[in-house]
Design a protein around this motif. Structure first.
Motif, PDB file in Angstrom:
ATOM      1  N   SER A  21       0.406  -1.171   0.216  1.00 52.94           N
ATOM      2  CA  SER A  21      -0.019  -0.371  -0.239  1.00 52.94           C
ATOM      3  C   SER A  21       0.719   1.262   0.142  1.00 52.94           C
ATOM      4  O   SER A  21       0.484   2.117  -0.398  1.00 52.94           O
ATOM      5  CB  SER A  21      -1.063   0.125   0.902  1.00 52.94           C
ATOM      6  N   THR A  22       2.403   1.169   0.577  1.00 55.97           N
ATOM      7  CA  THR A  22       2.930   2.444   1.018  1.00 55.97           C
ATOM      8  C   THR A  22       3.786   2.519  -0.659  1.00 55.97           C
ATOM      9  O   THR A  22       3.160   3.533  -1.759  1.00 55.97           O
ATOM     10  CB  THR A  22       4.435   1.926   1.470  1.00 55.97           C
ATOM     11  N   GLY A  25       1.150   3.884  -3.000  1.00 54.49           N
ATOM     12  CA  GLY A  25       0.422   5.124  -2.538  1.00 54.49           C
ATOM     13  C   GLY A  25       1.611   5.869  -3.229  1.00 54.49           C
ATOM     14  O   GLY A  25       1.368   7.619  -3.904  1.00 54.49           O
ATOM     15  N   ILE A 114      -2.726   0.745  12.405  1.00 53.93           N
ATOM     16  CA  ILE A 114      -3.385   1.203  11.939  1.00 53.93           C
ATOM     17  C   ILE A 114      -3.156   2.793  11.575  1.00 53.93           C
ATOM     18  O   ILE A 114      -2.730   3.291  10.817  1.00 53.93           O
ATOM     19  CB  ILE A 114      -5.156   0.937  12.274  1.00 53.93           C
ATOM     20  N   TRP A 115      -2.742   2.840  12.601  1.00 51.67           N
ATOM     21  CA  TRP A 115      -2.009   4.732  12.977  1.00 51.67           C
ATOM     22  C   TRP A 115      -0.384   4.549  11.542  1.00 51.67           C
ATOM     23  O   TRP A 115      -0.569   5.311  10.832  1.00 51.67           O
ATOM     24  CB  TRP A 115      -1.657   5.345  14.148  1.00 51.67           C
ATOM     25  N   SER A 117      -0.094   2.881   9.028  1.00 47.82           N
ATOM     26  CA  SER A 117      -0.037   2.315   7.732  1.00 47.82           C
ATOM     27  C   SER A 117      -0.993   3.651   7.441  1.00 47.82           C
ATOM     28  O   SER A 117      -0.313   3.883   6.070  1.00 47.82           O
ATOM     29  CB  SER A 117      -1.741   1.307   7.418  1.00 47.82           C
ATOM     30  N   ASN A 118      -1.737   4.333   8.111  1.00 42.34           N
ATOM     31  CA  ASN A 118      -2.511   5.534   7.137  1.00 42.34           C
ATOM     32  C   ASN A 118      -0.943   6.486   6.936  1.00 42.34           C
ATOM     33  O   ASN A 118      -0.909   7.538   6.247  1.00 42.34           O
ATOM     34  CB  ASN A 118      -3.441   5.768   8.646  1.00 42.34           C
ATOM     35  N   PHE A 119      -0.398   6.803   8.046  1.00 39.11           N
ATOM     36  CA  PHE A 119       1.296   7.300   8.662  1.00 39.11           C
ATOM     37  C   PHE A 119       2.343   7.348   7.251  1.00 39.11           C
ATOM     38  O   PHE A 119       2.649   8.651   6.485  1.00 39.11           O
ATOM     39  CB  PHE A 119       0.918   7.172   9.561  1.00 39.11           C
ATOM     40  N   SER A 120       2.108   6.582   7.163  1.00 39.38           N
ATOM     41  CA  SER A 120       3.189   5.877   5.850  1.00 39.38           C
ATOM     42  C   SER A 120       3.241   6.336   4.562  1.00 39.38           C
ATOM     43  O   SER A 120       2.683   5.932   3.871  1.00 39.38           O
ATOM     44  CB  SER A 120       3.759   4.234   6.154  1.00 39.38           C
ATOM     45  N   PHE A 121       1.670   5.763   4.439  1.00 34.25           N
ATOM     46  CA  PHE A 121       0.443   5.591   2.930  1.00 34.25           C
ATOM     47  C   PHE A 121       0.997   7.617   2.370  1.00 34.25           C
ATOM     48  O   PHE A 121       0.956   8.029   1.207  1.00 34.25           O
ATOM     49  CB  PHE A 121      -0.937   5.120   3.287  1.00 34.25           C
ATOM     50  N   ASN A 122       0.359   7.959   3.325  1.00 35.02           N
ATOM     51  CA  ASN A 122       0.326   9.458   3.947  1.00 35.02           C
ATOM     52  C   ASN A 122       1.929   9.778   3.155  1.00 35.02           C
ATOM     53  O   ASN A 122       1.964  11.251   2.425  1.00 35.02           O
ATOM     54  CB  ASN A 122      -0.458  10.614   4.690  1.00 35.02           C
TER      55      ASN A 122
END
Length: 194
Positions: A21-22, A25, A114-115, A117-122
């Motif tokens: 996912s990273t 992105g 979850i945090w 994952s969101n942080f690395s994707f953004n």
């Protein structure tokens, strides 16, 4: 033993999903910034995993001190809490308390995943956009088998199967995709900072 194997394979699956996912992105942001629809670009899985792993490594290396501080603090806290529970709680109650704390630890790990994952994707999306903004234009001329014979423009992307070239026609940005069997030569010029 069975639970250790499940944890290992579960962790491997989670890390694989996070890396993929990273990487997606990063590439989606990169292609959008250079005016290419990401759904049109066929990326190989190894490119996605490589870039995703590289982005995660950059994130972790930038915050290595924080990561080790949190990990060591967690280990010290766990040791002290375990020691206090074994000393203060008698009988079978301490096993029940450890079971509840283990469940709570699992919930904390899910929240942390979850945090992160969101942080690395953004972060990967910001990185892809920054790279696309700084990228210069490598001017190429693709000699192909069409009736026009050649197309000049900025090289957008190149894979084993395709070459992507961006150029302007009447002030509109156009992108041509040349399959491997449709061109026989590519000429390049020195990069410019367009």
């Amino acid at each position: 033993m069975k639970s250790n194997l499940l944890e290992f394979f579960g962790g491997a699956f989670i890390f694989t999903a996070l890396t993929y996912s990273t990487g997606k992105g990063y590439f989606n942001s990169y292609f959008r910034k250079i005016s290419v629809d990401p759904s049109l670009v066929d990326l190989s899985v190894d490119q996605i995993f490589f870039e995703g792993g590289r982005q995660i490594t950059l994130l972790l290396s930038d915050s290595l001190v924080v990561f080790f501080t949190v990990a060591i603090s967690y280990l010290i806290f766990s040791f002290v809490l375990s020691f206090v529970i074994r000393r203060k709680v008698s009988g079978n109650y301490h096993e029940e308390i450890f079971g509840k704390l283990s469940s709570f630890k699992g919930l904390l790990l899910i929240g942390l995943f979850i945090w992160f994952s969101n942080f690395s994707f953004n972060s990967a999306m910001k990185s892809g956009e920054a790279v696309a903004t700084k990228a210069g234009c490598i001017i190429v001329t693709v000699h192909n088998s069409d009736k026009n014979g050649e197309q000049s423009g900025c090289l957008v992307y190149k894979t084993v199967d395709n070459i992507w070239v961006k150029y302007s026609v009447k002030e509109k940005v156009m992108i041509s995709i040349f399959p491997r069997d449709n061109f026989y030569r590519i000429d390049t010029m020195a990069p410019s900072n367009k």
